[in-house]
Design an enzyme around this catalytic site. Structure first.
Site, mmCIF file in Angstrom:
data_model
loop_
_atom_site.group_PDB
_atom_site.id
_atom_site.type_symbol
_atom_site.label_atom_id
_atom_site.label_comp_id
_atom_site.label_asym_id
_atom_site.label_seq_id
_atom_site.Cartn_x
_atom_site.Cartn_y
_atom_site.Cartn_z
ATOM 1 N N GLU A 110 0.818 -1.212 0.000
ATOM 2 C CA GLU A 110 0.000 0.000 0.000
ATOM 3 C C GLU A 110 0.856 1.269 0.000
ATOM 4 O O GLU A 110 0.381 2.352 0.316
ATOM 5 C CB GLU A 110 -0.937 -0.008 1.199
ATOM 6 C CG GLU A 110 -1.869 -1.209 1.234
ATOM 7 C CD GLU A 110 -3.179 -1.015 0.481
ATOM 8 O OE1 GLU A 110 -3.765 0.059 0.585
ATOM 9 O OE2 GLU A 110 -3.619 -1.971 -0.202
ATOM 10 N N HIS A 144 -4.160 1.846 7.556
ATOM 11 C CA HIS A 144 -2.775 2.132 7.190
ATOM 12 C C HIS A 144 -2.046 2.680 8.410
ATOM 13 O O HIS A 144 -2.662 3.304 9.289
ATOM 14 C CB HIS A 144 -2.683 3.175 6.064
ATOM 15 C CG HIS A 144 -3.146 2.695 4.738
ATOM 16 N ND1 HIS A 144 -3.910 3.477 3.891
ATOM 17 C CD2 HIS A 144 -2.955 1.521 4.095
ATOM 18 C CE1 HIS A 144 -4.172 2.796 2.791
ATOM 19 N NE2 HIS A 144 -3.608 1.612 2.896
ATOM 20 N N CYS A 171 -2.775 11.551 3.830
ATOM 21 C CA CYS A 171 -3.138 10.655 2.723
ATOM 22 C C CYS A 171 -2.986 11.346 1.376
ATOM 23 O O CYS A 171 -2.694 10.700 0.365
ATOM 24 C CB CYS A 171 -4.592 10.187 2.867
ATOM 25 S SG CYS A 171 -4.850 8.913 4.112
#
Length: 451
Positions: A180, A255, A374
């Site tokens: 990721e 995450h 993000c």
């Protein structure tokens, strides 16, 4: 590296532009905000302008700021691969009727969260003195699995000069190598131009291993993190591999950047960030050439619910010329009393370099589960590497004005999930993206441009 050379190294935050099909489809399992807002009406124009305003304000404050384009959406090619045929409008209509969940997936604007675009190693840490890039495979969810090919094209178009930049293939898109990107990677160092230690955080081991979450999937494997480190030529002395606490994942921390953020020598983290907190800190201290500055937020100060809802740890931590740091937090941090009190009484008043907090409204992104951190991909670059960039991707007042006008020309201010089948939306999006590549001067990067 000489002192003058160290001072000529900057971290550039490349923010992803919010795409024209930004919508709330609740696609991300384990992302509490995304799931809870699924089905609501979004405002793509507001989302893009909020992102641009954040970029502009940071640029005005003296931080180096870049821009990355969104993906081609809807991805009608993906629908054709899955058996839908006919004209574009026929494909969209059939998908809307027979498999609406697939239509929502191929319209996702999730590439705005460029922390997931890939993992970057700066040239100071690389044996060949080049900046290394590996696009993330994002294989854990279909709507994100569609991104890596175009992400690779975009990164190679901007970071094109082979003298300065090295690009690696995406890891195999299998559960064993679930990757990721930089959302699970933090580089800790003294000055940006000094050698750093790379903290890779994983949620599970593919081949045996420790505890795993029970409620939500772990999206990063140890094996993927190790493979990226090998691609970039990082040694054992330069890397720390730590397991994310499985209870945090089950609380919605999909995450690591939702529970910890690092910058320079500072690691701001929640008590529940790592399964082996002390072991992780001890290994970082042993390998870093500059003293680690851990800033720990205990569970009694900020609950897991508050951490996930506010995205306190999904904030940007930025270094100022005087050595202090600024924390850029989403507006939701002010809405949670415990979080705002912790910022004021624990972070700002604590014995650490964080001296300022800036609040930014990125609600359109937050409702889909992405905060300020993000939205950006961090790339440490020397003067020569910045000069070698291709295109018009470093933000200026003129580029900001052009991008704002572009958004106002093409973006809708109302988009419900049912609107995704509108063939006009697809046409508007392609027209907008074609013009965007010209504005950014990055050449052809999209499937419809490449043929």
């Amino acid at each position: 590296m000489s002192a003058s050379a160290i001072n000529n190294v900057q971290e550039v935050n490349f923010d992803g532009l919010v795409g024209p099909t930004h919508n709330y489809s609740g696609l991300a399992v384990g992302n509490v905000a995304s799931m809870s807002h699924g089905g609501l009406v979004s405002n793509p124009k507001e989302g893009a302008l909020q992102g641009l305003l954040k970029m502009k304000s940071l640029m005005d404050a003296g931080y180096a700021q870049g821009v990355l384009p969104p993906q081609q959406r809807p991805d009608i090619g993906a629908l054709r691969d899955l058996g839908f045929s006919g004209s574009n409008s026929e494909v969209l209509a059939r998908a809307a009727k027979e498999a609406p969940q697939l239509l929502r997936a191929v319209c996702s604007a999730s590439s705005m969260w460029t922390a997931n675009a890939g993992t970057i190693t700066p040239s100071i840490d690389a044996l060949d003195s080049r900046v290394h890039f590996t696009p993330a495979n994002l294989q854990s969810s279909f709507h994100r699995y569609l991104e890596p090919q175009t992400t690779g094209h975009v990164l190679q178009a901007i970071f094109r000069d082979e003298q300065h930049f090295a690009h690696h293939p995406v890891l195999p898109a299998t559960p064993a190598f679930s990757d990721e990107g930089a959302a699970n990677h933090t580089r800790l160092c003294g000055e940006y131009g000094e050698p750093g230690v790379h903290l890779f955080v994983y949620g599970r081991q593919a081949f045996g291993g420790e505890r795993a979450p029970q409620r939500y999937p772990a999206r990063q494997t140890l094996e993927a993190s190790q493979a990226v480190a090998r691609q970039h030529g990082l040694t054992e002395a330069q890397t720390v591999f730590a397991q994310q606490h499985p209870d945090a994942i089950d609380a919605g921390v999909f995450h690591n950047d939702v529970i910890a953020v690092g910058n320079g020598p500072v690691l701001l983290y929640h008590e529940m960030a790592f399964l082996d907190e002390e072991g992780t800190l001890d290994e970082l201290r042993a390998k870093m050439s500059t003293p680690l500055i851990p800033v720990r937020v205990p569970l009694e100060a900020v609950s897991m619910e508050d951490a996930v809802a506010s995205y306190l740890f999904n904030s940007q931590l930025l270094t100022n010329p005087d050595g202090t740091m600024t924390l850029v937090v989403p507006g939701e941090c002010q809405e949670r009393e415990a979080v705002w009190s912790t910022i004021q009484n624990h972070l700002l008043a604590g014995n650490n370099p964080i001296s300022e907090v800036i609040v930014k409204d990125v609600k359109q992104s937050m409702r889909n589960g992405g905060g300020p951190a993000c939205l950006r991909l961090r790339v440490v670059l020397t003067d020569a590497e910045r000069a070698a960039l291709t295109g018009r991707v470093l933000l200026t007042d003129a580029l900001y004005d052009d991008l704002t006008a572009w958004v106002n020309r093409y973006y809708r201010d109302w988009l419900a999930p049912d609107d995704l089948a509108d063939p006009l939306l697809a046409e508007e999006s392609l027209t907008a993206l074609d013009e965007l590549t010209q504005l950014l001067k990055i050449g052809s990067v999209y499937p419809f441009q490449l043929g």
